[in-house]
Design a protein around this motif. Sequence first.
Motif, PDB file in Angstrom:
ATOM      1  N   ILE A 107       0.927 -23.916 -95.524  1.00 59.24           N
ATOM      2  CA  ILE A 107       1.493 -23.303 -96.734  1.00 59.24           C
ATOM      3  C   ILE A 107       0.862 -21.937 -96.993  1.00 59.24           C
ATOM      4  O   ILE A 107       1.554 -20.959 -97.316  1.00 59.24           O
ATOM      5  N   ILE A 108      -0.460 -21.849 -96.826  1.00 60.05           N
ATOM      6  CA  ILE A 108      -1.179 -20.596 -97.082  1.00 60.05           C
ATOM      7  C   ILE A 108      -1.083 -19.641 -95.897  1.00 60.05           C
ATOM      8  O   ILE A 108      -1.416 -18.468 -95.986  1.00 60.05           O
ATOM      9  N   LYS A 109      -0.609 -20.128 -94.754  1.00 59.05           N
ATOM     10  CA  LYS A 109      -0.449 -19.334 -93.538  1.00 59.05           C
ATOM     11  C   LYS A 109      -1.794 -18.916 -92.949  1.00 59.05           C
ATOM     12  O   LYS A 109      -2.043 -17.737 -92.688  1.00 59.05           O
ATOM     13  N   ILE A 110      -2.659 -19.906 -92.737  1.00 58.14           N
ATOM     14  CA  ILE A 110      -3.883 -19.684 -92.003  1.00 58.14           C
ATOM     15  C   ILE A 110      -3.964 -20.731 -90.899  1.00 58.14           C
ATOM     16  O   ILE A 110      -3.242 -21.734 -90.941  1.00 58.14           O
ATOM     17  N   LYS A 111      -4.839 -20.500 -89.905  1.00 61.57           N
ATOM     18  CA  LYS A 111      -4.824 -21.366 -88.732  1.00 61.57           C
ATOM     19  C   LYS A 111      -6.181 -21.359 -88.032  1.00 61.57           C
ATOM     20  O   LYS A 111      -6.878 -20.345 -88.028  1.00 61.57           O
ATOM     21  N   VAL A 112      -6.528 -22.489 -87.423  1.00 62.09           N
ATOM     22  CA  VAL A 112      -7.754 -22.598 -86.638  1.00 62.09           C
ATOM     23  C   VAL A 112      -7.480 -22.108 -85.216  1.00 62.09           C
ATOM     24  O   VAL A 112      -6.504 -22.524 -84.583  1.00 62.09           O
ATOM     25  N   VAL A 113      -8.339 -21.201 -84.712  1.00 59.19           N
ATOM     26  CA  VAL A 113      -8.197 -20.700 -83.339  1.00 59.19           C
ATOM     27  C   VAL A 113      -9.562 -20.709 -82.666  1.00 59.19           C
ATOM     28  O   VAL A 113     -10.595 -20.702 -83.321  1.00 59.19           O
ATOM     29  N   LYS A 114      -9.555 -20.689 -81.337  1.00 65.20           N
ATOM     30  CA  LYS A 114     -10.788 -20.556 -80.572  1.00 65.20           C
ATOM     31  C   LYS A 114     -11.174 -19.080 -80.530  1.00 65.20           C
ATOM     32  O   LYS A 114     -10.322 -18.208 -80.358  1.00 65.20           O
ATOM     33  N   ILE A 115     -12.458 -18.799 -80.646  1.00 66.02           N
ATOM     34  CA  ILE A 115     -12.883 -17.397 -80.642  1.00 66.02           C
ATOM     35  C   ILE A 115     -13.031 -16.851 -79.220  1.00 66.02           C
ATOM     36  O   ILE A 115     -13.318 -15.661 -79.055  1.00 66.02           O
ATOM     37  N   ASP A 116     -12.815 -17.686 -78.191  1.00 63.14           N
ATOM     38  CA  ASP A 116     -12.884 -17.192 -76.815  1.00 63.14           C
ATOM     39  C   ASP A 116     -11.500 -16.912 -76.238  1.00 63.14           C
ATOM     40  O   ASP A 116     -11.362 -16.585 -75.067  1.00 63.14           O
ATOM     41  N   GLY A 121     -10.221 -31.767 -78.830  1.00 62.02           N
ATOM     42  CA  GLY A 121     -11.677 -31.862 -78.792  1.00 62.02           C
ATOM     43  C   GLY A 121     -12.333 -30.914 -79.787  1.00 62.02           C
ATOM     44  O   GLY A 121     -13.317 -31.273 -80.455  1.00 62.02           O
ATOM     45  N   ASP A 122     -11.779 -29.709 -79.901  1.00 63.86           N
ATOM     46  CA  ASP A 122     -12.304 -28.720 -80.856  1.00 63.86           C
ATOM     47  C   ASP A 122     -12.060 -29.174 -82.287  1.00 63.86           C
ATOM     48  O   ASP A 122     -12.938 -29.048 -83.145  1.00 63.86           O
ATOM     49  N   PHE A 123     -10.859 -29.711 -82.527  1.00 64.70           N
ATOM     50  CA  PHE A 123     -10.541 -30.193 -83.871  1.00 64.70           C
ATOM     51  C   PHE A 123     -11.422 -31.388 -84.240  1.00 64.70           C
ATOM     52  O   PHE A 123     -11.822 -31.543 -85.396  1.00 64.70           O
ATOM     53  N   PHE A 124     -11.736 -32.219 -83.235  1.00 65.18           N
ATOM     54  CA  PHE A 124     -12.584 -33.384 -83.486  1.00 65.18           C
ATOM     55  C   PHE A 124     -13.999 -32.943 -83.894  1.00 65.18           C
ATOM     56  O   PHE A 124     -14.587 -33.505 -84.827  1.00 65.18           O
ATOM     57  N   VAL A 125     -14.530 -31.941 -83.196  1.00 69.74           N
ATOM     58  CA  VAL A 125     -15.871 -31.441 -83.521  1.00 69.74           C
ATOM     59  C   VAL A 125     -15.895 -30.860 -84.935  1.00 69.74           C
ATOM     60  O   VAL A 125     -16.824 -31.118 -85.713  1.00 69.74           O
ATOM     61  N   ARG A 126     -14.858 -30.088 -85.285  1.00 65.89           N
ATOM     62  CA  ARG A 126     -14.779 -29.529 -86.640  1.00 65.89           C
ATOM     63  C   ARG A 126     -14.729 -30.660 -87.677  1.00 65.89           C
ATOM     64  O   ARG A 126     -15.362 -30.583 -88.729  1.00 65.89           O
ATOM     65  N   SER A 166     -21.587 -15.998 -92.620  1.00 64.01           N
ATOM     66  CA  SER A 166     -21.309 -15.923 -91.182  1.00 64.01           C
ATOM     67  C   SER A 166     -20.563 -14.634 -90.840  1.00 64.01           C
ATOM     68  O   SER A 166     -19.673 -14.194 -91.572  1.00 64.01           O
ATOM     69  N   LYS A 167     -20.897 -14.054 -89.694  1.00 65.37           N
ATOM     70  CA  LYS A 167     -20.233 -12.823 -89.250  1.00 65.37           C
ATOM     71  C   LYS A 167     -18.766 -13.065 -88.907  1.00 65.37           C
ATOM     72  O   LYS A 167     -17.954 -12.147 -88.962  1.00 65.37           O
ATOM     73  N   ARG A 168     -18.447 -14.296 -88.533  1.00 67.26           N
ATOM     74  CA  ARG A 168     -17.075 -14.620 -88.136  1.00 67.26           C
ATOM     75  C   ARG A 168     -16.404 -15.573 -89.116  1.00 67.26           C
ATOM     76  O   ARG A 168     -15.441 -16.238 -88.771  1.00 67.26           O
ATOM     77  N   SER A 169     -16.925 -15.626 -90.320  1.00 70.98           N
ATOM     78  CA  SER A 169     -16.368 -16.486 -91.371  1.00 70.98           C
ATOM     79  C   SER A 169     -16.259 -17.931 -90.912  1.00 70.98           C
ATOM     80  O   SER A 169     -15.212 -18.572 -91.027  1.00 70.98           O
ATOM     81  N   GLN A 170     -17.343 -18.463 -90.376  1.00 71.33           N
ATOM     82  CA  GLN A 170     -17.359 -19.822 -89.842  1.00 71.33           C
ATOM     83  C   GLN A 170     -18.253 -20.737 -90.678  1.00 71.33           C
ATOM     84  O   GLN A 170     -19.313 -20.332 -91.135  1.00 71.33           O
ATOM     85  N   ARG A 171     -17.808 -21.982 -90.847  1.00 71.90           N
ATOM     86  CA  ARG A 171     -18.711 -23.011 -91.368  1.00 71.90           C
ATOM     87  C   ARG A 171     -19.390 -23.648 -90.165  1.00 71.90           C
ATOM     88  O   ARG A 171     -19.107 -23.299 -89.019  1.00 71.90           O
ATOM     89  N   PHE A 172     -20.306 -24.609 -90.418  1.00 70.78           N
ATOM     90  CA  PHE A 172     -21.050 -25.211 -89.319  1.00 70.78           C
ATOM     91  C   PHE A 172     -20.127 -25.837 -88.276  1.00 70.78           C
ATOM     92  O   PHE A 172     -20.379 -25.754 -87.077  1.00 70.78           O
ATOM     93  N   GLY A 173     -19.072 -26.481 -88.742  1.00 72.33           N
ATOM     94  CA  GLY A 173     -18.131 -27.105 -87.818  1.00 72.33           C
ATOM     95  C   GLY A 173     -17.478 -26.092 -86.898  1.00 72.33           C
ATOM     96  O   GLY A 173     -17.269 -26.348 -85.705  1.00 72.33           O
ATOM     97  N   ASP A 174     -17.141 -24.917 -87.437  1.00 70.44           N
ATOM     98  CA  ASP A 174     -16.543 -23.856 -86.624  1.00 70.44           C
ATOM     99  C   ASP A 174     -17.541 -23.326 -85.602  1.00 70.44           C
ATOM    100  O   ASP A 174     -17.195 -23.058 -84.446  1.00 70.44           O
ATOM    101  N   MET A 175     -18.794 -23.123 -86.049  1.00 69.22           N
ATOM    102  CA  MET A 175     -19.814 -22.609 -85.137  1.00 69.22           C
ATOM    103  C   MET A 175     -20.017 -23.547 -83.960  1.00 69.22           C
ATOM    104  O   MET A 175     -20.155 -23.117 -82.813  1.00 69.22           O
ATOM    105  N   THR A 176     -20.034 -24.839 -84.231  1.00 68.25           N
ATOM    106  CA  THR A 176     -20.252 -25.833 -83.183  1.00 68.25           C
ATOM    107  C   THR A 176     -19.051 -25.928 -82.241  1.00 68.25           C
ATOM    108  O   THR A 176     -19.218 -26.053 -81.021  1.00 68.25           O
ATOM    109  N   ALA A 177     -17.858 -25.854 -82.790  1.00 67.61           N
ATOM    110  CA  ALA A 177     -16.636 -25.985 -81.981  1.00 67.61           C
ATOM    111  C   ALA A 177     -16.215 -24.665 -81.344  1.00 67.61           C
ATOM    112  O   ALA A 177     -15.334 -24.654 -80.481  1.00 67.61           O
ATOM    113  N   GLY A 178     -16.832 -23.551 -81.760  1.00 66.58           N
ATOM    114  CA  GLY A 178     -16.426 -22.246 -81.235  1.00 66.58           C
ATOM    115  C   GLY A 178     -15.077 -21.810 -81.764  1.00 66.58           C
ATOM    116  O   GLY A 178     -14.280 -21.206 -81.043  1.00 66.58           O
ATOM    117  N   THR A 179     -14.811 -22.131 -83.031  1.00 64.32           N
ATOM    118  CA  THR A 179     -13.525 -21.788 -83.647  1.00 64.32           C
ATOM    119  C   THR A 179     -13.733 -20.945 -84.897  1.00 64.32           C
ATOM    120  O   THR A 179     -14.847 -20.781 -85.373  1.00 64.32           O
TER     121      THR A 179
END
Length: 251
Positions: free
Chosen positions: A95-104, A111-116, A143-156
């Motif tokens: 609805i807000i038009k945002i999305k989870v992506v890999k930073i690589d 697997g990435d969604f599970f880690v988050r 965070s420099k990349r606007s990440q929470r801990f889950g994002d940092m761990t999953a690389g998202t």
Amino acid sequence: MVELQINTTQNVNITFVAASVGERILAYTIDWVIKIAYIVVAFQIVFNVFEWNDAIADMDYWSQRAIYMCFLLPVMCYTLLFESLLDGQTIGKRIIKIKVVKIDGYQAGIGDFFVRWIFRIVDLNLIGPIFGSVVALITVVLSKRSQRFGDMTAGTSVITLKNKVNISHTILEELDEAYTPKYPNVIKLSDNDARIIKETFVKARASKDYETLIKLRKKIIEVVEIKDFNSSDIEFIDTILKDYNYYTQRM
């Protein structure tokens, strides 16, 4: 506004804009409204309409808790389920038009969604949903990349889709299958050279800055070592970009 440089599998850097804190909070709130609505409706139907209270009244404490947990399972797995099904989005994110992506640059997978999702226990729910959300908020802001801990761990990271990047923002060019290149020496250019050429070319053409186009054409001729050409500056530079894409995509 935080920009994320993502390097794609085609070795092309694409810039995305990270979702703002406000967008993430709004999406999070919408998701919680949906979860609460589910809880209210599910328990009303099951325990009032079907009168399950009487059915489980004689059960022991842990059996009752197990039944309650079964009804709460969709709420607990809500984020993991929808991000996996909706390609990195929950209903609130969509609805807000945002999305989870890999930073690589790769596509985020289950697997990435599970880690988050697992790390929501740490940075969202460890000390309660309210205080946990504050911890996640602080992490995202710092965070420099606007990440929470889950994002940092999953690389998202979470990006906004409101400023979509299309092919005109990259060094990629659309080519016909029958396209025939003219200048094989363009392979002397690097990806960075092609990116600078395209950015300068697009800006100069849009503003009709012919002086810059002439300088750009002369510099290309010098670097690529082209002896002659019989087209306008705009046509020449456009051909150079297309030729570069033609050859590099076939390497």
